[in-house]
Design a protein around this motif. Sequence first.
Motif, PDB file in Angstrom:
ATOM      1  N   ARG A 203       0.859  -1.417  -0.030  1.00 17.17           N
ATOM      2  CA  ARG A 203      -0.114   0.018   0.062  1.00 17.17           C
ATOM      3  C   ARG A 203       0.957   1.190   0.066  1.00 17.17           C
ATOM      4  O   ARG A 203       0.560   2.263  -0.491  1.00 17.17           O
ATOM      5  CB  ARG A 203      -0.854  -0.010   1.381  1.00 17.17           C
ATOM      6  N   ALA A 204       1.794   1.180   0.815  1.00 19.10           N
ATOM      7  CA  ALA A 204       2.811   2.524   0.841  1.00 19.10           C
ATOM      8  C   ALA A 204       3.457   2.821  -0.457  1.00 19.10           C
ATOM      9  O   ALA A 204       3.882   4.056  -0.693  1.00 19.10           O
ATOM     10  CB  ALA A 204       3.732   2.156   1.886  1.00 19.10           C
ATOM     11  N   LEU A 205       3.869   1.979  -1.126  1.00 19.81           N
ATOM     12  CA  LEU A 205       4.558   1.852  -2.380  1.00 19.81           C
ATOM     13  C   LEU A 205       3.811   1.820  -3.887  1.00 19.81           C
ATOM     14  O   LEU A 205       3.979   2.735  -4.736  1.00 19.81           O
ATOM     15  CB  LEU A 205       5.622   0.901  -2.457  1.00 19.81           C
ATOM     16  N   GLY A 206       2.829   1.103  -3.563  1.00 18.15           N
ATOM     17  CA  GLY A 206       2.166   0.715  -5.261  1.00 18.15           C
ATOM     18  C   GLY A 206       1.143   1.756  -5.562  1.00 18.15           C
ATOM     19  O   GLY A 206       0.291   2.149  -4.713  1.00 18.15           O
ATOM     20  N   ASP A 207       0.792   2.110  -6.863  1.00 15.77           N
ATOM     21  CA  ASP A 207      -0.321   2.309  -7.470  1.00 15.77           C
ATOM     22  C   ASP A 207      -1.493   1.623  -7.665  1.00 15.77           C
ATOM     23  O   ASP A 207      -2.584   1.745  -7.292  1.00 15.77           O
ATOM     24  CB  ASP A 207       0.146   3.229  -8.747  1.00 15.77           C
ATOM     25  N   ARG A 208      -0.887   0.387  -7.933  1.00 12.68           N
ATOM     26  CA  ARG A 208      -1.909  -0.744  -8.313  1.00 12.68           C
ATOM     27  C   ARG A 208      -1.362  -2.230  -7.693  1.00 12.68           C
ATOM     28  O   ARG A 208      -0.206  -2.154  -7.492  1.00 12.68           O
ATOM     29  CB  ARG A 208      -1.997  -1.042  -9.699  1.00 12.68           C
ATOM     30  N   ILE A 209      -2.097  -2.917  -6.891  1.00  6.92           N
ATOM     31  CA  ILE A 209      -1.568  -4.099  -6.131  1.00  6.92           C
ATOM     32  C   ILE A 209      -2.231  -5.138  -6.900  1.00  6.92           C
ATOM     33  O   ILE A 209      -3.352  -5.540  -7.099  1.00  6.92           O
ATOM     34  CB  ILE A 209      -2.313  -3.780  -4.699  1.00  6.92           C
ATOM     35  N   GLY A 221      -6.318  -4.608  -7.717  1.00  5.71           N
ATOM     36  CA  GLY A 221      -7.160  -3.292  -7.193  1.00  5.71           C
ATOM     37  C   GLY A 221      -6.175  -2.104  -6.820  1.00  5.71           C
ATOM     38  O   GLY A 221      -4.808  -2.125  -7.020  1.00  5.71           O
ATOM     39  N   ASP A 222      -6.852  -1.046  -6.814  1.00  5.35           N
ATOM     40  CA  ASP A 222      -5.877   0.109  -6.378  1.00  5.35           C
ATOM     41  C   ASP A 222      -5.601  -0.088  -4.850  1.00  5.35           C
ATOM     42  O   ASP A 222      -6.123  -0.689  -4.061  1.00  5.35           O
ATOM     43  CB  ASP A 222      -6.996   1.442  -6.554  1.00  5.35           C
ATOM     44  N   ALA A 223      -4.348   0.653  -4.705  1.00  3.27           N
ATOM     45  CA  ALA A 223      -3.722   0.936  -3.376  1.00  3.27           C
ATOM     46  C   ALA A 223      -4.638   1.077  -2.399  1.00  3.27           C
ATOM     47  O   ALA A 223      -4.693   0.772  -1.201  1.00  3.27           O
ATOM     48  CB  ALA A 223      -2.528   1.602  -3.315  1.00  3.27           C
TER      49      ALA A 223
END
Length: 397
Positions: A203-209, A221-223
Amino acid sequence: MTSDAPLVALRGVHARDASGPRRRARGGLHGLTLDLGPGVFAFVGAPEDGTIALTETIAGVRAPLRGGIAVGGQAPARAPSVRARIGALLSEPALPEARSVGAAVTIARRARGETSARPEELLEPLGLGHLAPRDPLSLGFAEARAVELALALSTPSPLLVALHEPLADVAINLLGLVRERIRDLALAGACVVVTTSSPADARALGDRIFLLHKGSIAGEGDAAGPLPGGEAALRAWVRPPDSPDDAASVRALARILSERPEVRAVSWEEREGPPPRAAEVRVSGDDLDACALALVDAAVEAGVLIESIAPASPGIGQVRAATEALQAFRRTATLSHSSPVALSTRRSPGQGILARMAPPAPTPAPAPAASPVPPPAAEPPEPPREPDPREPSGGGS
């Protein structure tokens, strides 16, 4: 490579890592197909789910067993010019052999085409300048990974930066700067792939997970959205004002939050210590932004101070368990859409209790009359039983 082509493309990729004991595989990929462009993409999973295999194959460290990988339109395992534009932090550090860390950094930078660069320019911004004169063999595991992370984040004109656990097992205190560097690389047009077993780091780094489970993508999905195993939630550390009844302020905050329509659930835990005691408050709902605004409004009304707010994420164990349950549900739903199944109380030879229903068979035409079947022959009577000499005779003397 055309302008609309993905920076990283995977087509039916089957791959295995070699990170287990005696270079055995811990995990792998099974038919993974994916297109990635500029941005930060976080893959959540354990090594057994294929996170290490993904990092190694897209970085060109090893070729896939089957399928194809293209970075910038070329296979990274066979194109040295492409690998020079790929930054990688692998699960195990592998600095070049040299007399010092600074010399190893210079060798690594020359291998990717850089000529005039002092190693201190790369190490000092991340607080690693003191490692330059050290023997690479004297570095600890986290120190060696920190040097390799600095190399990966300084890749010239990068197409791809593949990072395995960039916020764990690295001897860097300036992790905020690491996050900033990753963000800058993505904004400059690079594809940054982060593999991690920490949903919070994703969550801290990604735009999309992406959720990687047993070598396949189980969800994405989105972070800001919820991961399997937990809904969208915030954790806030709050501190009541300097007053004898500081616990009442925190309870008032929880009561106000529970009355807000955008908040689905609220819980809190008070910390031990002398007043004013801080408390951890957890708020969950459908929209994190709405929950954050509700938390700020409630804090003002209750008169408490917010020290920090951060998204709350489930652990990898919860995520994997929820993914298993989700996949089991999908399998059940798939079966329920197949042919109806009837329960049979009679079991014929070679047939299970569950028998698929079929349309009734047409009534067969009556068979021609046949000659009557003779009745079975009567069984012969039993022979008379021999009298037992021990039994008394039937007549009198």
